[in-house]
Design a protein around this motif. Structure first.
Motif, mmCIF file in Angstrom:
data_model
loop_
_atom_site.group_PDB
_atom_site.id
_atom_site.type_symbol
_atom_site.label_atom_id
_atom_site.label_comp_id
_atom_site.label_asym_id
_atom_site.label_seq_id
_atom_site.Cartn_x
_atom_site.Cartn_y
_atom_site.Cartn_z
ATOM 1 N N VAL A 157 0.888 -1.171 0.000
ATOM 2 C CA VAL A 157 0.000 0.000 0.000
ATOM 3 C C VAL A 157 0.922 1.215 0.000
ATOM 4 O O VAL A 157 1.460 1.618 1.023
ATOM 5 C CB VAL A 157 -0.937 -0.008 1.220
ATOM 6 N N ARG A 158 1.120 1.783 -1.176
ATOM 7 C CA ARG A 158 2.171 2.794 -1.365
ATOM 8 C C ARG A 158 1.958 4.037 -0.513
ATOM 9 O O ARG A 158 2.932 4.617 -0.016
ATOM 10 C CB ARG A 158 2.253 3.186 -2.850
ATOM 11 N N ASN A 159 0.711 4.475 -0.348
ATOM 12 C CA ASN A 159 0.536 5.707 0.434
ATOM 13 C C ASN A 159 0.904 5.497 1.901
ATOM 14 O O ASN A 159 1.417 6.404 2.558
ATOM 15 C CB ASN A 159 -0.894 6.240 0.303
ATOM 16 N N VAL A 160 0.677 4.284 2.427
ATOM 17 C CA VAL A 160 1.091 3.992 3.802
ATOM 18 C C VAL A 160 2.615 3.926 3.869
ATOM 19 O O VAL A 160 3.235 4.466 4.794
ATOM 20 C CB VAL A 160 0.449 2.680 4.298
ATOM 21 N N GLU A 161 3.217 3.270 2.861
ATOM 22 C CA GLU A 161 4.686 3.230 2.796
ATOM 23 C C GLU A 161 5.284 4.641 2.762
ATOM 24 O O GLU A 161 6.302 4.915 3.401
ATOM 25 C CB GLU A 161 5.128 2.491 1.527
ATOM 26 N N GLN A 162 4.629 5.516 2.010
ATOM 27 C CA GLN A 162 5.140 6.873 1.819
ATOM 28 C C GLN A 162 4.639 7.856 2.882
ATOM 29 O O GLN A 162 4.901 9.054 2.796
ATOM 30 C CB GLN A 162 4.773 7.353 0.409
ATOM 31 N N LYS A 163 3.891 7.296 3.870
ATOM 32 C CA LYS A 163 3.398 8.090 5.010
ATOM 33 C C LYS A 163 2.624 9.334 4.556
ATOM 34 O O LYS A 163 2.887 10.463 5.003
ATOM 35 C CB LYS A 163 4.560 8.484 5.927
ATOM 36 N N CYS A 164 1.675 9.087 3.662
ATOM 37 C CA CYS A 164 0.869 10.200 3.179
ATOM 38 C C CYS A 164 -0.561 9.736 2.952
ATOM 39 O O CYS A 164 -0.861 8.541 3.009
ATOM 40 C CB CYS A 164 1.447 10.785 1.889
ATOM 41 N N ASN A 165 -1.435 10.688 2.705
ATOM 42 C CA ASN A 165 -2.821 10.383 2.404
ATOM 43 C C ASN A 165 -2.914 9.744 1.024
ATOM 44 O O ASN A 165 -2.017 9.907 0.186
ATOM 45 C CB ASN A 165 -3.651 11.685 2.438
ATOM 46 N N VAL A 166 -4.004 9.028 0.773
ATOM 47 C CA VAL A 166 -4.221 8.440 -0.541
ATOM 48 C C VAL A 166 -4.558 9.549 -1.543
ATOM 49 O O VAL A 166 -5.065 10.610 -1.158
ATOM 50 C CB VAL A 166 -5.363 7.394 -0.471
ATOM 51 N N SER A 167 -4.246 9.326 -2.812
ATOM 52 C CA SER A 167 -4.591 10.299 -3.858
ATOM 53 C C SER A 167 -6.044 10.123 -4.257
ATOM 54 O O SER A 167 -6.505 8.995 -4.471
ATOM 55 C CB SER A 167 -3.706 10.092 -5.091
ATOM 56 N N MET A 168 -6.757 11.244 -4.392
ATOM 57 C CA MET A 168 -8.162 11.222 -4.808
ATOM 58 C C MET A 168 -8.354 12.183 -5.974
ATOM 59 O O MET A 168 -7.801 13.286 -5.969
ATOM 60 C CB MET A 168 -9.071 11.616 -3.641
ATOM 61 N N TYR A 169 -9.146 11.745 -6.967
ATOM 62 C CA TYR A 169 -9.305 12.530 -8.192
ATOM 63 C C TYR A 169 -10.767 12.624 -8.602
ATOM 64 O O TYR A 169 -11.518 11.651 -8.522
ATOM 65 C CB TYR A 169 -8.530 11.878 -9.351
ATOM 66 N N LYS A 170 -11.138 13.795 -9.094
ATOM 67 C CA LYS A 170 -12.425 13.938 -9.774
ATOM 68 C C LYS A 170 -12.292 13.320 -11.171
ATOM 69 O O LYS A 170 -11.257 13.473 -11.821
ATOM 70 C CB LYS A 170 -12.811 15.410 -9.889
ATOM 71 N N THR A 171 -13.326 12.630 -11.619
ATOM 72 C CA THR A 171 -13.290 12.005 -12.941
ATOM 73 C C THR A 171 -14.329 12.646 -13.861
ATOM 74 O O THR A 171 -15.113 13.490 -13.452
ATOM 75 C CB THR A 171 -13.586 10.498 -12.857
ATOM 76 N N ALA A 172 -14.332 12.186 -15.103
ATOM 77 C CA ALA A 172 -15.343 12.623 -16.075
ATOM 78 C C ALA A 172 -16.516 11.647 -16.120
ATOM 79 O O ALA A 172 -17.355 11.730 -17.024
ATOM 80 C CB ALA A 172 -14.706 12.752 -17.453
ATOM 81 N N VAL A 173 -16.578 10.722 -15.159
ATOM 82 C CA VAL A 173 -17.629 9.695 -15.140
ATOM 83 C C VAL A 173 -18.834 10.211 -14.350
ATOM 84 O O VAL A 173 -18.714 10.454 -13.143
ATOM 85 C CB VAL A 173 -17.108 8.391 -14.507
ATOM 86 N N PRO A 174 -19.982 10.397 -14.986
ATOM 87 C CA PRO A 174 -21.147 10.897 -14.246
ATOM 88 C C PRO A 174 -21.774 9.813 -13.375
ATOM 89 O O PRO A 174 -21.911 8.671 -13.797
ATOM 90 C CB PRO A 174 -22.112 11.341 -15.347
ATOM 91 N N CYS A 175 -22.145 10.186 -12.162
ATOM 92 C CA CYS A 175 -22.932 9.292 -11.319
ATOM 93 C C CYS A 175 -24.391 9.307 -11.791
ATOM 94 O O CYS A 175 -24.814 10.205 -12.522
ATOM 95 C CB CYS A 175 -22.871 9.736 -9.854
ATOM 96 N N TYR A 176 -25.148 8.323 -11.363
ATOM 97 C CA TYR A 176 -26.587 8.312 -11.617
ATOM 98 C C TYR A 176 -27.223 9.394 -10.741
ATOM 99 O O TYR A 176 -27.012 9.421 -9.525
ATOM 100 C CB TYR A 176 -27.156 6.941 -11.274
ATOM 101 N N SER A 177 -27.958 10.293 -11.347
ATOM 102 C CA SER A 177 -28.485 11.449 -10.619
ATOM 103 C C SER A 177 -29.804 11.136 -9.934
ATOM 104 O O SER A 177 -30.647 10.416 -10.475
ATOM 105 C CB SER A 177 -28.690 12.626 -11.575
ATOM 106 N N VAL A 178 -29.961 11.659 -8.750
ATOM 107 C CA VAL A 178 -31.228 11.669 -8.017
ATOM 108 C C VAL A 178 -31.401 13.090 -7.507
ATOM 109 O O VAL A 178 -30.716 13.513 -6.581
ATOM 110 C CB VAL A 178 -31.238 10.659 -6.850
#
Length: 633
Positions: A157-178
């Motif tokens: 688990v690279r982020n644990v090895e590197q002592k940092c938070n996990v990377s999170m990204y916004k995507t172009a994939v739309p969720c199902y809207s409600v």
């Protein structure tokens, strides 16, 4: 009494700190960690690696008037938003998740949103206690929960090895809207060694409440992520040599939904600062079937997932069509799992271009044989049912003939609607690129996948030969150039289907053709496809592709991966897909149509109910029945 309680609490706090120093965060029990977090004693930025084996949760807090719609939004997108618990209005505890919690204090950090704008970060929400009386808390599963399972599978688990938070990204994939909730999917990225991809999928696929299996493996650009070094949330995590970026659905999707709904007041945890529950991370059986991982493209790098059961069905289809009724020696051309990989690539495609037509009967008009068009239309029919864009490109001289065949195929119920029929001519050096891409821009291809089925292929000397070494170049337009150009366009993959080695796409096996096929040293096609499907009769390859695409679309493991774990499975469409498959009745009618238009059997040139000299009944009809039986098992 009060003094004794204070003394007891002080002693407890000192014990917590002692444990923190001696045991480390990952081995502390959740209730101890929550207490330490509540007292604001930690100088860390995220909870990754803490309380190994216990579930962590994303938190979304909304006004009670929005709660029902947000719950529907979670159920509609349960990959990023697996709902662990929904509180009652004003309830700061979550008894089913923890025994002694207070959501106002038990996350490392919170975010405050006003009318869709993040207005600040806080260590505690106690100052909002009055407003929280009318608010509902949603606890959503988190990928930090599966880290122990990943480590136990021997995966770093690279982020644990590197002592940092996990990377999170916004995507172009739309969720199902409600309404009023709509947003694009947010993902986490974890670098995984390529040799460990399947192990990572296996380790996480059953952990539905921790987001389950990955939703993408490979090039981040396919998700609309432009730069891995610039995450939208969390920290950059560095890939080691040989690592593949692997993406999981992320609960921060909930924060994006909160932003877009523009509620007057809402709260979430700060990304990476999870609520730690008392629940062990047990398997909950999110998917049916053991997943397999297959690489379907090198440029861009792209891996896909399928269940072992579905993969085995497709391998059986490949075996069924691999018999050699003409005794041509095609067994030497076959490559294992090419049908599976080709169909995985086609399954991910948005738009497919098909070509067919082998004018072997150069003394007749029309010169076409009847192997190829039925297989091409079988593929086109299932692509239409799967709501993909599909077009056919053919020779200029055969446009009228193919137009009539397509029109009659619609009348016969083989096709749902007419297919655009195109012609390609070489007018300049960039003609192929202009044909395949908008304005010749290789970054904007019109088609994701090209399929050639029983299409005359160019030999090494630039000519086109039938099986008897007769040069038929004067009857063939240079459609091969489209397949050659596709090799230079990122994101475009190709499949060639053939039964003799002189068909477009068979360049991948040309050495075997030259060695094992009669006249192979002359007739072997020199143009490669990414995937080469070899069949006893090329039409069978088309039927098998159609059947394999049905198998993939009805595979829960593959379906979830295709839709990126957002929206709902389209199981209601199963009968539509099934009805689009070739049948004995449909193929008989189509063959009669071809005969009526003068399209002849390949081997004998007869205008009878036969293909490649083999009678339709008890040969081709039997093959169709066997393929259909396999997919419906």
């Amino acid at each position: 009494m009060t003094s004794r309680m204070a003394s007891s609490e002080l002693k407890e706090n000192l014990e917590d700190e002692k444990m923190l120093l001696t045991r480390g965060l990952k081995s502390l029990l959740p209730h101890v960690l929550r207490r330490i977090i509540r007292l604001n004693r930690l100088s860390i930025s995220n909870t990754s690696g803490m309380a190994e084996g216990y579930k962590q949760a994303n938190v979304v807090i909304l006004h009670k008037s929005l709660a029902d719609d947000f719950e529907k939004f979670c159920h509609a997108n349960d990959g990023p938003l697996p709902l662990l618990y929904r509180s009652q209005p004003g309830d700061w505890k979550c008894p089913s998740l923890s025994s002694d919690s207070d959501i106002r204090t038990d996350c490392l950090q919170y975010r405050v949103y006003e009318h869709g704008v993040c207005t600040g970060s806080l260590k505690s929400l106690k100052e909002y206690s009055e407003q929280l009386k009318d608010m509902v808390t949603f606890y959503l599963g988190c990928s930090f929960s599966f880290e122990k399972a990943v480590l136990s599978a021997g995966i770093p688990v690279r982020n644990v090895e590197q002592k940092c938070n996990v990377s999170m990204y916004k995507t172009a994939v739309p969720c199902y809207s409600v309404s009023p909730f709509c947003c694009n999917l947010v993902v986490t990225m974890r670098p995984i060694p390529e040799s460990k991809l399947e192990a990572a999928v296996l380790a996480t696929s059953e952990l539905k409440e921790a987001h389950g299996a990955p939703i993408h493996m490979g090039d981040p650009g396919l998700l609309g992520i432009q730069d891995l070094s610039k995450p939208d949330y969390g920290d950059p995590v560095h890939l080691h040599p040989g690592d593949i970026p692997v993406f999981w659905a992320c609960g921060v999707t909930g924060a994006e939904a909160v932003i877009n709904c523009r509620a007057p007041l809402a709260f979430t945890h700060s990304p990476g600062c999870m609520f730690i529950t008392d629940l062990k991370n047990n398997n909950v059986g999110s998917l049916r079937g053991v997943p397999q991982v297959h690489c379907i493209s090198q440029d861009p790098l792209h891996f896909s997932i399928v269940s072992a059961e579905a993969a085995q069905k497709i391998k059986t289809l490949e075996t069924l069509i691999g018999i050699d009724p003409g005794d041509r020696g095609i067994i030497h051309l076959q490559r294992q799992d090419e049908l599976l990989k080709a169909c995985l690539a086609i399954s991910h495609a948005r738009s497919v271009l098909i070509t067919t037509g082998f004018p072997t009967h150069f003394t007749y008009e029309p010169p076409e044989e009847n192997d190829g068009p039925p297989g091409a239309l079988a593929i086109a029919a299932i692509l239409q049912a799967l709501e993909k864009e599909v077009a056919i490109v053919t020779d200029q001289r055969a446009m009228d003939l193919n137009k009539k065949i397509i029109e009659e195929a619609v009348q016969l119920g083989i096709l749902k609607k007419p297919i655009p029929l195109l012609n390609y001519q070489r007018e300049s050096a960039d003609s192929a690129l202009m044909f395949l891409c908008d304005n010749g821009n290789s970054g904007r291809p019109r088609y994701d996948h090209l399929i050639a089925i029983e299409r005359a292929g160019m030999a090494a000397d630039g000519n086109y030969y039938n099986a008897r070494k007769v040069n038929i170049k004067h009857l063939v337009d240079p459609i091969d150039e489209l397949f050659l150009a596709a090799q230079t366009i990122s994101g475009v993959t190709t499949t060639g289907v053939g039964d003799g080695g002189n068909e477009l796409g068979m360049g991948k096996v040309k050495d075997a053709v030259k060695k094992h096929i009669k006249n192979g040293d002359v007739i072997a096609c020199d143009v490669e496809a990414d995937f080469t499907v070899v069949a006893g009769v090329s039409n069978w390859g088309g039927y098998a592709i159609a059947c394999a695409l049905y198998v993939l679309r009805t595979c829960e493991v593959h379906d979830r991966y295709l839709r990126k774990a957002v929206g709902f499975p389209q199981s209601s469409q199963k009968m539509v897909w099934l009805s689009a498959l070739p049948s004995v009745s449909k193929e008989e009618k189509l063959l009669k149509t071809l005969v009526r238009h003068g399209v002849r059997s390949g081997k004998t040139a007869s205008l009878e109910m036969e293909v490649d000299g083999l009678p339709f009944y008890n040969t081709h009809s039997l093959m169709i029945e066997k393929l259909l039986q396999e997919v419906q098992k």
